[in-house]
Design a protein around this motif. Structure first.
Motif, PDB file in Angstrom:
ATOM      1  N   UNK A   1       0.793  -1.113  -0.045  1.00  0.00           N
ATOM      2  CA  UNK A   1      -0.047   0.022   0.051  1.00  0.00           C
ATOM      3  C   UNK A   1       0.902   1.283   0.137  1.00  0.00           C
TER       4      UNK A   1
ATOM      5  N   UNK B   1       3.444  10.530  10.807  1.00  0.00           N
ATOM      6  CA  UNK B   1       4.751   9.773  11.068  1.00  0.00           C
ATOM      7  C   UNK B   1       4.554   8.167  11.315  1.00  0.00           C
ATOM      8  N   UNK B   2       3.485   7.723  11.594  1.00  0.00           N
ATOM      9  CA  UNK B   2       3.330   6.294  11.812  1.00  0.00           C
ATOM     10  C   UNK B   2       2.334   5.507  10.410  1.00  0.00           C
ATOM     11  N   UNK B   3       2.505   4.536  10.431  1.00  0.00           N
ATOM     12  CA  UNK B   3       1.610   3.540   9.662  1.00  0.00           C
ATOM     13  C   UNK B   3       0.277   3.423  10.190  1.00  0.00           C
ATOM     14  N   UNK B   4      -0.811   3.122   9.251  1.00  0.00           N
ATOM     15  CA  UNK B   4      -1.975   2.969   9.643  1.00  0.00           C
ATOM     16  C   UNK B   4      -2.312   1.861  10.967  1.00  0.00           C
TER      17      UNK B   4
ATOM     18  N   UNK C   1       4.325   1.007   1.843  1.00  0.00           N
ATOM     19  CA  UNK C   1       3.940  -0.006   3.043  1.00  0.00           C
ATOM     20  C   UNK C   1       3.787  -1.310   2.652  1.00  0.00           C
TER      21      UNK C   1
ATOM     22  N   UNK D   1       1.410  -3.255   9.787  1.00  0.00           N
ATOM     23  CA  UNK D   1       2.178  -2.574   8.617  1.00  0.00           C
ATOM     24  C   UNK D   1       3.559  -2.250   8.954  1.00  0.00           C
ATOM     25  N   UNK D   2       4.299  -2.025   8.088  1.00  0.00           N
ATOM     26  CA  UNK D   2       5.694  -1.764   8.101  1.00  0.00           C
ATOM     27  C   UNK D   2       5.746  -0.287   8.421  1.00  0.00           C
ATOM     28  N   UNK D   3       6.761   0.178   8.606  1.00  0.00           N
ATOM     29  CA  UNK D   3       7.062   1.671   8.574  1.00  0.00           C
ATOM     30  C   UNK D   3       7.126   2.367   7.442  1.00  0.00           C
TER      31      UNK D   3
ATOM     32  N   UNK E   1      -9.522   2.627  -0.659  1.00  0.00           N
ATOM     33  CA  UNK E   1      -9.644   3.332   0.721  1.00  0.00           C
ATOM     34  C   UNK E   1     -10.397   4.695   0.634  1.00  0.00           C
TER      35      UNK E   1
END
Lengths: 121, 113
Positions: free
Chosen positions: A37, B47-50, A94, A111-113, B104
Motif C-alpha cells: 500500500x 509519522x506512523x503507519x495506519x 508500506x 504494517x511496516x514503517x 480506501x
C-alpha cells in the motif's frame, strides 16, 4: 511479535526501476496473504498490489504491467519490482499483512514503517 | 472499481464529545454467502503507519478502546468515537476489501475543538 521491515526505496529517474523488499517475522509468512500500500506525500492510502498465500497476484490498474509482486517463502520476504517508474509513483510504500488468512480479501493488521520512493529527474 | 467516499473531510470535536465519520461505497461490500461486510477502519497518526481499529464493519480489533465502534451495512458505514480523547487526533480511513482493486476512502482528519 510481528515485524515487517521494508527496504529498497530510493531516488530514481522517470523510466527507471527499483525493487522493494519486505522482511517479515513473527508469523507464518508462507500461508499469509500480503499487500503493498502506498501513500504519496501528504495524501491518502492507495492499495498497489497483493499476493495470496498460494501465490496468486493482484494489481491496481495504475501499476498493472509495470509492477510485479513476488514472495520468497523460504526467506520470509515480500518483494515489489517496479519498472518504468513515473513521477506519480512517488510515495511511501508500506508492506501490510492480511489479518486472518491466505486470501487477500481481508483487512490489514500489521504494517511496516514504509520505504520512500521518489521519482524525479 | 469500488469508490469509497468519506464525510466529512475534516472534523473538530470537543474533548469528551462524540465524533462520527461516515463512509459510503459505490457498490455494496456485503458478501451474501457469509453475511459479512468487507469494510475496515484505520487510524493514522503523523509519522506512523495506519492502525486497524475495526474490521468486518463492526468488529473491534483486540486492544482498541471500546469508545471506538463501527456500524453499517451494504454501502453505508459509520465510525463512532463515543467520547473523544486527546490521543484520538489522527486521520481516519475506511477500506473495502470486498474486491480488487481494494480501495480506501480519502481520509477524515479529526482534531480537537
Amino acid at each position: 511479535e510481528v515485524q515487517l521491515l521494508e527496504s529498497g526505496g530510493d531516488l530514481v529517474q522517470p523510466g527507471g526501476s527499483l525493487r522493494l523488499s519486505c522482511a517479515a517475522s513473527g508469523f507464518t509468512f508462507s500461508t499469509n496473504a500480503m499487500s503493498w500500500v502506498r501513500q504519496a506525500p501528504g495524501k491518502g492510502l492507495e492499495w498497489v498490489s497483493g499476493t495470496s498465500g498460494g501465490g496468486s497476484t493482484y494489481y491496481a490498474d495504475s501499476v498493472k504491467g509495470r509492477f510485479s509482486i513476488s514472495r520468497d517463502n523460504s526467506k520470509n520476504m515480500l518483494y515489489l519490482q517496479m519498472n518504468n517508474l513515473r513521477a506519480e509513483d512517488t510515495a511511501l510504500y508500506y508492506c501490510a499483512k492480511v489479518m486472518h488468512s491466505s486470501v487477500i480479501r481481508d483487512a490489514f493488521d500489521f504494517w511496516g514503517q514504509g520505504t520512500l520512493v521518489t521519482v524525479s529527474s | 472499481d469500488i469508490v469509497m467516499t468519506q464525510s466529512p473531510d475534516s472534523l473538530a470535536v470537543s474533548l469528551g464529545e462524540r465524533a462520527t465519520i461516515n463512509c459510503k461505497s459505490s457498490q455494496s461490500v456485503l458478501y451474501s454467502s457469509n453475511n459479512k461486510n468487507y469494510l475496515a477502519w484505520y487510524q493514522q497518526k503523523p509519522g506512523q503507519p495506519p492502525k486497524v481499529l475495526i474490521y468486518w464493519a463492526s468488529t473491534r480489533e483486540s486492544g482498541v478502546p471500546d469508545r471506538f465502534s463501527g456500524s453499517g451495512s451494504g454501502t453505508d458505514f459509520t465510525l463512532t468515537i463515543s467520547s473523544l480523547q486527546a490521543e484520538d487526533v489522527a486521520v481516519y480511513y475506511c477500506h473495502q476489501y470486498y474486491s480488487t482493486p481494494q480501495t480506501f476512502g480519502q481520509g477524515t482528519k479529526l482534531e480537537i475543538k
